[in-house]
Design a protein around this motif. Structure first.
Motif, PDB file in Angstrom:
ATOM      1  N   UNK A  12       1.107  -1.515  -0.696  1.00  0.00           N
ATOM      2  CA  UNK A  12       0.072  -0.081  -0.026  1.00  0.00           C
ATOM      3  C   UNK A  12       0.821   0.865   0.272  1.00  0.00           C
ATOM      4  N   UNK A  13       0.906   1.934  -0.769  1.00  0.00           N
ATOM      5  CA  UNK A  13       0.956   3.178  -0.937  1.00  0.00           C
ATOM      6  C   UNK A  13       1.062   4.711   0.125  1.00  0.00           C
ATOM      7  N   UNK A  14      -0.180   4.514  -0.521  1.00  0.00           N
ATOM      8  CA  UNK A  14      -0.884   5.497  -0.459  1.00  0.00           C
ATOM      9  C   UNK A  14      -2.555   5.475  -0.317  1.00  0.00           C
ATOM     10  N   UNK A 109      -5.707   0.911  -7.734  1.00  0.00           N
ATOM     11  CA  UNK A 109      -6.829   1.388  -6.786  1.00  0.00           C
ATOM     12  C   UNK A 109      -7.205   0.071  -6.312  1.00  0.00           C
ATOM     13  N   UNK A 110      -7.198  -0.376  -4.653  1.00  0.00           N
ATOM     14  CA  UNK A 110      -7.968  -1.018  -4.217  1.00  0.00           C
ATOM     15  C   UNK A 110      -8.717  -0.563  -3.019  1.00  0.00           C
ATOM     16  N   UNK A 111     -10.601  -0.245  -2.795  1.00  0.00           N
ATOM     17  CA  UNK A 111     -11.295   0.956  -2.240  1.00  0.00           C
ATOM     18  C   UNK A 111     -10.223   1.450  -2.493  1.00  0.00           C
ATOM     19  N   UNK A 112      -9.836   2.556  -1.311  1.00  0.00           N
ATOM     20  CA  UNK A 112      -8.844   4.645  -1.763  1.00  0.00           C
ATOM     21  C   UNK A 112      -7.681   4.733  -2.041  1.00  0.00           C
ATOM     22  N   UNK A 113      -7.070   3.329  -1.701  1.00  0.00           N
ATOM     23  CA  UNK A 113      -5.678   3.566  -1.791  1.00  0.00           C
ATOM     24  C   UNK A 113      -5.394   2.511  -2.656  1.00  0.00           C
ATOM     25  N   UNK A 114      -4.282   3.255  -2.851  1.00  0.00           N
ATOM     26  CA  UNK A 114      -3.097   2.901  -4.171  1.00  0.00           C
ATOM     27  C   UNK A 114      -1.924   1.884  -3.801  1.00  0.00           C
TER      28      UNK A 114
END
Length: 117
Positions: A12-14, A109-114
């Motif tokens: 997860x990058x953020x 993008x997964x959910x709201x994360x990169x």
């Protein structure tokens, strides 16, 4: 320390909001095998990742932090040689390496994360 060209999937990058729409952001990941330098470009709800290395010469594309795009945000631009790359596939469309391609860095993008893919 070795400079890597890949990363494991699932990092997860953020949050997507970390990168304003129409801009890019650099990421450096420190791993046991070495250090990875990449960047992500955001266009709406899509993200495109690339290894931070010009296809013309093995140098980072940007001389300034996060300054990967042309002023109109239409292309990725190498600040050293002026090469222009399409954002969606990394193909060089102008400059000394026309026809070459940036090394892709799979992100999604997964959910709201990169996240790395």
């Amino acid at each position: 320390m070795e400079r890597l060209t890949t990363t494991p999937a699932g990092v997860t990058l953020g949050p997507l909001d970390l990168i304003p729409d129409g801009t890019a952001r650099a990421f450096v990941l420190e791993m046991r095998a070495g250090r990875f330098h990449g960047f992500v470009v955001r266009r709406g709800h899509r993200v495109y990742g690339y290894v931070d290395r010009c296809a013309h010469m093995p140098v980072p594309l940007s001389q300034e932090l996060d300054a990967y795009l042309t002023p109109d945000a239409g292309h990725i631009q190498c600040s050293w040689h002026g090469a222009l790359y399409r954002i969606d596939d990394g193909v060089c469309v102008g400059g000394p390496c026309a026809g070459s391609t940036l090394l892709p860095w799979p992100v999604s993008i997964e959910n709201v994360n990169i996240v790395t893919s």
